[in-house]
Design a protein around this motif. Structure first.
Motif, PDB file in Angstrom:
ATOM      1  N   GLY A 187      23.919 -11.224 -42.404  1.00 20.32           N
ATOM      2  CA  GLY A 187      25.045 -10.332 -42.574  1.00 20.32           C
ATOM      3  C   GLY A 187      24.762  -8.934 -42.058  1.00 20.32           C
ATOM      4  N   ASN A 188      23.501  -8.634 -41.807  1.00 18.59           N
ATOM      5  CA  ASN A 188      23.137  -7.329 -41.237  1.00 18.59           C
ATOM      6  C   ASN A 188      22.222  -7.589 -40.052  1.00 18.59           C
ATOM      7  N   ARG A 189      22.812  -8.077 -38.980  1.00 16.05           N
ATOM      8  CA  ARG A 189      22.043  -8.514 -37.823  1.00 16.05           C
ATOM      9  C   ARG A 189      22.353  -7.665 -36.604  1.00 16.05           C
ATOM     10  N   PRO A 190      21.670  -6.556 -36.439  1.00 18.59           N
ATOM     11  CA  PRO A 190      21.868  -5.791 -35.203  1.00 18.59           C
ATOM     12  C   PRO A 190      21.259  -6.547 -34.026  1.00 18.59           C
ATOM     13  N   ALA A 191      21.612  -6.136 -32.817  1.00 16.43           N
ATOM     14  CA  ALA A 191      20.920  -6.677 -31.652  1.00 16.43           C
ATOM     15  C   ALA A 191      19.433  -6.365 -31.810  1.00 16.43           C
ATOM     16  N   TRP A 192      18.606  -7.295 -31.338  1.00 14.94           N
ATOM     17  CA  TRP A 192      17.171  -7.181 -31.621  1.00 14.94           C
ATOM     18  C   TRP A 192      16.364  -7.466 -30.363  1.00 14.94           C
ATOM     19  N   TYR A 193      15.381  -6.615 -30.105  1.00  9.40           N
ATOM     20  CA  TYR A 193      14.483  -6.816 -28.972  1.00  9.40           C
ATOM     21  C   TYR A 193      13.065  -6.898 -29.520  1.00  9.40           C
ATOM     22  N   ARG A 194      12.531  -8.106 -29.614  1.00 11.00           N
ATOM     23  CA  ARG A 194      11.144  -8.261 -30.050  1.00 11.00           C
ATOM     24  C   ARG A 194      10.266  -8.053 -28.831  1.00 11.00           C
ATOM     25  N   LEU A 195       9.710  -6.855 -28.757  1.00  6.55           N
ATOM     26  CA  LEU A 195       8.933  -6.453 -27.585  1.00  6.55           C
ATOM     27  C   LEU A 195       7.446  -6.647 -27.887  1.00  6.55           C
ATOM     28  N   ALA A 196       6.880  -7.693 -27.345  1.00  9.56           N
ATOM     29  CA  ALA A 196       5.481  -8.018 -27.608  1.00  9.56           C
ATOM     30  C   ALA A 196       4.569  -6.910 -27.116  1.00  9.56           C
ATOM     31  N   GLU A 198       1.394  -7.349 -26.322  1.00  8.27           N
ATOM     32  CA  GLU A 198       0.439  -7.888 -25.360  1.00  8.27           C
ATOM     33  C   GLU A 198       1.192  -8.460 -24.161  1.00  8.27           C
ATOM     34  N   PRO A 199       0.770  -8.164 -22.928  1.00  2.00           N
ATOM     35  CA  PRO A 199       1.535  -8.580 -21.745  1.00  2.00           C
ATOM     36  C   PRO A 199       1.623 -10.090 -21.549  1.00  2.00           C
ATOM     37  N   ASP A 200       0.676 -10.846 -22.130  1.00  2.00           N
ATOM     38  CA  ASP A 200       0.723 -12.299 -21.951  1.00  2.00           C
ATOM     39  C   ASP A 200       1.541 -12.998 -23.036  1.00  2.00           C
ATOM     40  N   GLU A 201       2.135 -12.223 -23.943  1.00  2.00           N
ATOM     41  CA  GLU A 201       3.000 -12.788 -24.971  1.00  2.00           C
ATOM     42  C   GLU A 201       4.465 -12.599 -24.555  1.00  2.00           C
ATOM     43  N   PRO A 202       5.311 -13.627 -24.730  1.00  2.00           N
ATOM     44  CA  PRO A 202       6.722 -13.472 -24.350  1.00  2.00           C
ATOM     45  C   PRO A 202       7.460 -12.534 -25.294  1.00  2.00           C
ATOM     46  N   SER A 203       8.362 -11.752 -24.733  1.00  2.00           N
ATOM     47  CA  SER A 203       9.267 -10.923 -25.519  1.00  2.00           C
ATOM     48  C   SER A 203      10.592 -11.656 -25.661  1.00  2.00           C
ATOM     49  N   GLU A 204      11.398 -11.254 -26.646  1.00  2.00           N
ATOM     50  CA  GLU A 204      12.617 -11.996 -26.950  1.00  2.00           C
ATOM     51  C   GLU A 204      13.768 -11.037 -27.209  1.00  2.00           C
ATOM     52  N   VAL A 205      14.904 -11.329 -26.603  1.00  2.00           N
ATOM     53  CA  VAL A 205      16.126 -10.546 -26.791  1.00  2.00           C
ATOM     54  C   VAL A 205      17.132 -11.379 -27.558  1.00  2.00           C
ATOM     55  N   CYS A 206      17.743 -10.761 -28.592  1.00  2.00           N
ATOM     56  CA  CYS A 206      18.820 -11.397 -29.345  1.00  2.00           C
ATOM     57  C   CYS A 206      20.013 -10.450 -29.344  1.00  2.00           C
ATOM     58  N   ILE A 207      21.053 -10.785 -28.601  1.00  2.00           N
ATOM     59  CA  ILE A 207      22.252  -9.959 -28.526  1.00  2.00           C
ATOM     60  C   ILE A 207      23.469 -10.856 -28.334  1.00  2.00           C
ATOM     61  N   GLU A 208      24.571 -10.500 -28.968  1.00  2.00           N
ATOM     62  CA  GLU A 208      25.797 -11.314 -28.976  1.00  2.00           C
ATOM     63  C   GLU A 208      25.528 -12.721 -29.503  1.00  2.00           C
ATOM     64  N   GLY A 209      24.547 -12.831 -30.396  1.00  2.00           N
ATOM     65  CA  GLY A 209      24.219 -14.131 -30.980  1.00  2.00           C
ATOM     66  C   GLY A 209      23.453 -15.050 -30.061  1.00  2.00           C
ATOM     67  N   LYS A 210      23.038 -14.534 -28.895  1.00  2.00           N
ATOM     68  CA  LYS A 210      22.334 -15.352 -27.916  1.00  2.00           C
ATOM     69  C   LYS A 210      20.892 -14.891 -27.807  1.00  2.00           C
ATOM     70  N   ARG A 211      20.003 -15.854 -27.591  1.00  2.00           N
ATOM     71  CA  ARG A 211      18.573 -15.579 -27.538  1.00  2.00           C
ATOM     72  C   ARG A 211      18.039 -15.883 -26.136  1.00  2.00           C
ATOM     73  N   SER A 212      17.175 -14.984 -25.634  1.00  2.00           N
ATOM     74  CA  SER A 212      16.547 -15.223 -24.339  1.00  2.00           C
ATOM     75  C   SER A 212      15.128 -14.669 -24.372  1.00  2.00           C
ATOM     76  N   SER A 213      14.259 -15.258 -23.557  1.00  2.00           N
ATOM     77  CA  SER A 213      12.859 -14.837 -23.504  1.00  2.00           C
ATOM     78  C   SER A 213      12.572 -14.128 -22.184  1.00  2.00           C
ATOM     79  N   GLN A 214      11.587 -13.234 -22.229  1.00  2.00           N
ATOM     80  CA  GLN A 214      11.187 -12.500 -21.035  1.00  2.00           C
ATOM     81  C   GLN A 214       9.672 -12.371 -21.004  1.00  2.00           C
ATOM     82  N   GLU A 215       9.124 -12.361 -19.807  1.00  2.00           N
ATOM     83  CA  GLU A 215       7.692 -12.219 -19.634  1.00  2.00           C
ATOM     84  C   GLU A 215       7.359 -10.799 -19.178  1.00  2.00           C
TER      85      GLU A 215
END
Length: 242
Positions: A187-196, A198-215
């Protein structure tokens, strides 16, 4: 609610003024400090919207604390209280980043009015909160500085990771950039950027209810996400997370 760090050497005045400020419905003294070292500790802890700094403080004059506060988070205004009439010292404090230098001779009402002016200066179309591991605070503060330089209209707040949940609830940000995934209550879900961190760990974006990974994403990716969040807000859409 404007949350204030009050750094003042005179304990009796500091406690009394904090009590009176806290009685105002729109103000909260979230922490008190009697020295520069204590002020630095609260600065790292984060969670404040403004600061009142007395000069001199017990262990140092206080100029460096003002400079460090402004450098760490220029969006947090600093009100300096002082007895000095020396024009050069006042100019030095303003150049260090003080929003206003106020004489202690103005009385409490003058201080209250100045504090309210600090609150009026807090603006921003998009609210972004940054939180990172204490072992990587340099990453957090460098990212915060870069975002403020590139998108100065964005309201950016740096907080400690352990206080992230409470700060998300208090600040109601549109976007959170953190080294950890979203753990806020449903119920309190802002857009979220899990920014790792360490460069070898994937980062993750959650916006508009959609999830995507980035290297190993770059600064341009973060700015693009902030711009995307802003576009959603301006078109009346919810940049909700996952």
């Amino acid at each position: 609610m404007l949350r204030i760090l009050f750094a003042e050497a005179h304990r009796g005045f500091r406690q009394s003024a904090s009590l009176m400020l806290a009685r105002e419905p729109d103000l909260e003294v979230m922490a008190q400090a009697g020295s520069v070292s204590e002020g630095r500790r609260w600065m790292v802890e984060g969670g404040m919207d403004a600061a009142i700094v007395d000069v001199p403080l017990l262990d140092e004059y206080g100029l460096e604390l003002v400079r460090e506060m402004h450098g760490a988070n220029p969006s947090i205004p600093v009100l300096v209280l002082t007895e000095t009439q020396d024009r050069k010292r006042r100019n030095d404090l303003l150049e260090a980043g003080a929003r206003e230098v106020l004489s202690k001779g103005v009385g409490y009402e003058g201080v209250l009015a100045a504090v309210r002016r600090l609150g009026e200066s807090q603006t921003g179309d998009v609210r972004v909160v940054f939180a990172y591991e204490e072992t990587h605070l340099t990453y957090r503060d460098t990212l915060v500085g870069a975002v403020r330089a590139i998108r100065p209209h964005v309201a950016v707040t740096a907080v400690s990771l352990r206080s992230l949940a409470s700060e998300v609830k208090r600040l109601d940000p549109h976007l959170v950039v953190s080294s950890r995934p979203n753990t806020t209550d449903p119920g309190n879900r802002p857009a979220w950027y899990r920014l790792a961190h360490e460069p070898d760990e994937p980062s993750e974006v959650c916006i508009e209810g959609k999830r995507s990974s980035q290297e190993n994403p770059g600064l341009d990716t973060l700015i693009e996400l902030i711009d995307q969040t802003e576009d959603l807000i301006r078109t009346g859409q919810d940049p909700k997370g996952c």
